[in-house]
Design an enzyme around this catalytic site. Structure first.
Site, PDB file in Angstrom:
ATOM      1  N   LYS A   1       0.807  -1.226   0.000  1.00 19.62           N
ATOM      2  CA  LYS A   1       0.000   0.000   0.000  1.00 19.62           C
ATOM      3  C   LYS A   1       0.837   1.272   0.000  1.00 19.62           C
ATOM      4  O   LYS A   1       0.456   2.283  -0.568  1.00 19.62           O
ATOM      5  CB  LYS A   1      -0.965   0.001   1.191  1.00 19.62           C
ATOM      6  CG  LYS A   1      -2.117  -0.980   1.016  1.00 19.62           C
ATOM      7  CD  LYS A   1      -3.258  -0.684   1.959  1.00 19.62           C
ATOM      8  CE  LYS A   1      -4.456  -1.556   1.666  1.00 19.62           C
ATOM      9  NZ  LYS A   1      -4.260  -2.970   2.056  1.00 19.62           N
TER      10      LYS A   1
ATOM     11  N   GLU B   1      -9.934   7.184   3.526  1.00 23.72           N
ATOM     12  CA  GLU B   1     -10.869   6.277   4.181  1.00 23.72           C
ATOM     13  C   GLU B   1     -10.062   5.074   4.629  1.00 23.72           C
ATOM     14  O   GLU B   1      -9.027   4.761   4.061  1.00 23.72           O
ATOM     15  CB  GLU B   1     -11.946   5.840   3.194  1.00 23.72           C
ATOM     16  CG  GLU B   1     -11.548   4.678   2.252  1.00 23.72           C
ATOM     17  CD  GLU B   1     -10.391   4.971   1.305  1.00 23.72           C
ATOM     18  OE1 GLU B   1     -10.127   6.170   1.013  1.00 23.72           O
ATOM     19  OE2 GLU B   1      -9.726   4.017   0.866  1.00 23.72           O
TER      20      GLU B   1
ATOM     21  N   SER C   1       1.929  -9.710  -1.091  1.00 24.18           N
ATOM     22  CA  SER C   1       1.530  -8.306  -0.929  1.00 24.18           C
ATOM     23  C   SER C   1       1.865  -7.723   0.435  1.00 24.18           C
ATOM     24  O   SER C   1       2.044  -6.515   0.569  1.00 24.18           O
ATOM     25  CB  SER C   1       0.029  -8.158  -1.211  1.00 24.18           C
ATOM     26  OG  SER C   1      -0.730  -9.008  -0.368  1.00 24.18           O
TER      27      SER C   1
HETATM   28  C1  PLP Z   1      -5.051  -4.025   1.544  1.00 20.74           C
HETATM   29  C2  PLP Z   1      -4.329  -5.269   1.252  1.00 20.74           C
HETATM   30  C3  PLP Z   1      -4.696  -6.130   0.180  1.00 20.74           C
HETATM   31  C4  PLP Z   1      -5.909  -5.903  -0.673  1.00 20.74           C
HETATM   32  O1  PLP Z   1      -5.944  -4.734  -1.415  1.00 20.74           O
HETATM   33  P1  PLP Z   1      -5.681  -4.694  -2.983  1.00 20.74           P
HETATM   34  O2  PLP Z   1      -6.013  -3.309  -3.351  1.00 20.74           O
HETATM   35  O3  PLP Z   1      -6.566  -5.716  -3.632  1.00 20.74           O
HETATM   36  O4  PLP Z   1      -4.257  -5.021  -3.194  1.00 20.74           O
HETATM   37  C5  PLP Z   1      -3.921  -7.244  -0.080  1.00 20.74           C
HETATM   38  N1  PLP Z   1      -2.845  -7.547   0.682  1.00 20.74           N
HETATM   39  C6  PLP Z   1      -2.473  -6.768   1.723  1.00 20.74           C
HETATM   40  C7  PLP Z   1      -1.275  -7.167   2.516  1.00 20.74           C
HETATM   41  C8  PLP Z   1      -3.192  -5.611   2.037  1.00 20.74           C
HETATM   42  O5  PLP Z   1      -2.801  -4.848   3.058  1.00 20.74           O
END
Ligand code: PLP
Length: 387
Positions: free
Chosen positions: A90, A112, A371
């Protein structure tokens, strides 16, 4: 598809902007500024500087030797967004949008947040760039995520609990938009995923595509060839679109988005409009957005970014679901075999990789977009496994 080709904000029949005129004025202003700065060499020099010195890019593309051996098929690589400052992808988007906000002369940033992850990333960058930060959060969510509220406050942000409606994420978005309509000349709305009216999906993709820019260079260095598939979890779709971006025009690379069984937007969604844009959306019998449930708070969203909706209907990308049990197993397996505790969101991608890797040949390559890291989820998993 380059950002310029989607200047109107449409990806096939999806995307666009379905908002009141006052808000459209703010979006037009934002679009103009984004297209002005996105190719500006000075802006990009600054962005690269902070991605390196603050976020910690580039992060590794780690060969998962143990996992590859234990699954016995394709070679597995992990793109390590978990190693970024604040522990997820993020921050890539947040730093990009904050630098744009600064160029636009904004003094104040609003955002948000649902579970609090985007709020924490935004508060972090606002602290560093000395911007006033206001985070709208459903009152219900502030109670359930009290520690994240404290984190944001520790970072100097003001957290505004929203008591209207169901006091959840949707209501927080509405409040943030009301604020923006009033204050858009000095306030920047920092949206957290590849969703919302134009130009947000295009802008968020632009800032997240650094993920695939790096992974493509890294896999070519390590293996001398492109991967056979990229896997990423999808909530709103920002980490996935970033992980896919530089491979969309490489037809040999399969793009696979993985979503929770109980939030199957891509597999069961129908075209509709939510939050000011057209996408595939899960609706109930009355035609309202259907409540979703995921053990990974970050994937709990009834809609999906417009470009994913298009990649799905055009057949360029595949979208699949995994069950909570499979996610929990993957969470533990990656921890045990590689010494990497993944975010529950990211464990969705690991869980699906486990299903397809064994039937692939050892010459084939899978990249899993990790992610985020799982520290935030350890306590929840502890309680779930204890039962
Ligand atoms: C917020 C988040 C997501 C989901 O959000 P996307 O916009 O679909 O990427 C996925 N993995 C992590 C670690 C997150 O913090």
């Amino acid at each position: 598809m380059s950002a310029d080709q989607t200047r109107d904000g449409y990806f096939g029949e999806f995307g666009g902007s379905f908002i009141p005129p006052m808000l459209q004025e703010a979006m037009d202003y934002l679009s103009k500024q984004f297209y002005t700065f996105k190719d500006d060499p000075e802006f990009n020099r600054e962005l690269d500087y902070y991605l390196k010195e603050y976020v910690g890019r580039e992060n590794p593309l780690t060969y998962a030797e143990q996992l590859t051996r234990s699954w016995g098929g394709a070679k597995i690589y992990l793109k390590r967004e978990d190693l970024n400052h604040t522990g997820a992808h993020k921050i890539n988007n947040v730093v990009g949008q904050i630098l744009l906000a600064k160029r636009m002369g904004a003094k104040r940033v609003i955002a948000e947040t649902g579970a609090g992850q985007h709020g924490v990333a935004t508060a972090t960058a606002c602290a560093m760039f000395d911007m006033e930060c206001v985070i709208y959060m459903g009152a219900e969510d502030t109670r359930r995520q009290a520690l994240n509220v404290f984190r944001m406050e520790l970072l100097g942000a003001k957290v505004v609990p929203v008591t209207k409606g169901q006091a959840r994420l949707k209501d927080a978005v509405d409040e943030a938009l009301n604020d923006l309509v009033e204050n858009y000349k000095n306030t920047f709305y920092l949206l957290g995923s590849a969703v919302g009216p134009h130009p947000f999906p295009t802008m968020v993709k632009h800032f997240q595509s650094v993920v695939s820019k790096e992974s493509k260079k890294q896999i070519l260095e390590k293996e001398g060839r492109l991967p056979d598939a990229i896997l990423a979890c999808v909530g709103g779709g920002s980490n996935a679109i970033g992980a896919f971006a530089h491979y969309i025009d490489e037809p040999s690379v399969r793009l696979i988005g993985v979503e929770p069984e109980l939030a199957p937007t891509m597999t069961e969604g129908v075209p509709g409009i939510i939050h000011g844009f057209r996408c595939l959306v899960l609706l109930d019998e009355e035609g309202n957005p259907k409540p979703t449930y995921s053990i990974a708070a970050g994937l709990d969203y009834p809609g999906i970014g417009p470009e994913h909706s298009h990649l799905k209907t055009s057949g360029r990308a595949e979208y699949v679901t995994v069950s909570n049990e499979e996610v929990l197993a993957a969470f533990q397996e990656l921890s045990r075999t590689e010494g990497i505790i993944p975010a529950l969101e990211s464990a969705h991608a690991v869980a699906h990789a486990k299903k397809i890797a064994p039937s692939m040949s050892p010459e084939q390559i899978l990249i899993i977009n990790l992610s985020g890291r799982g520290d935030k989820d350890v306590e929840q998993v502890f309680h779930m496994l204890k039962k």
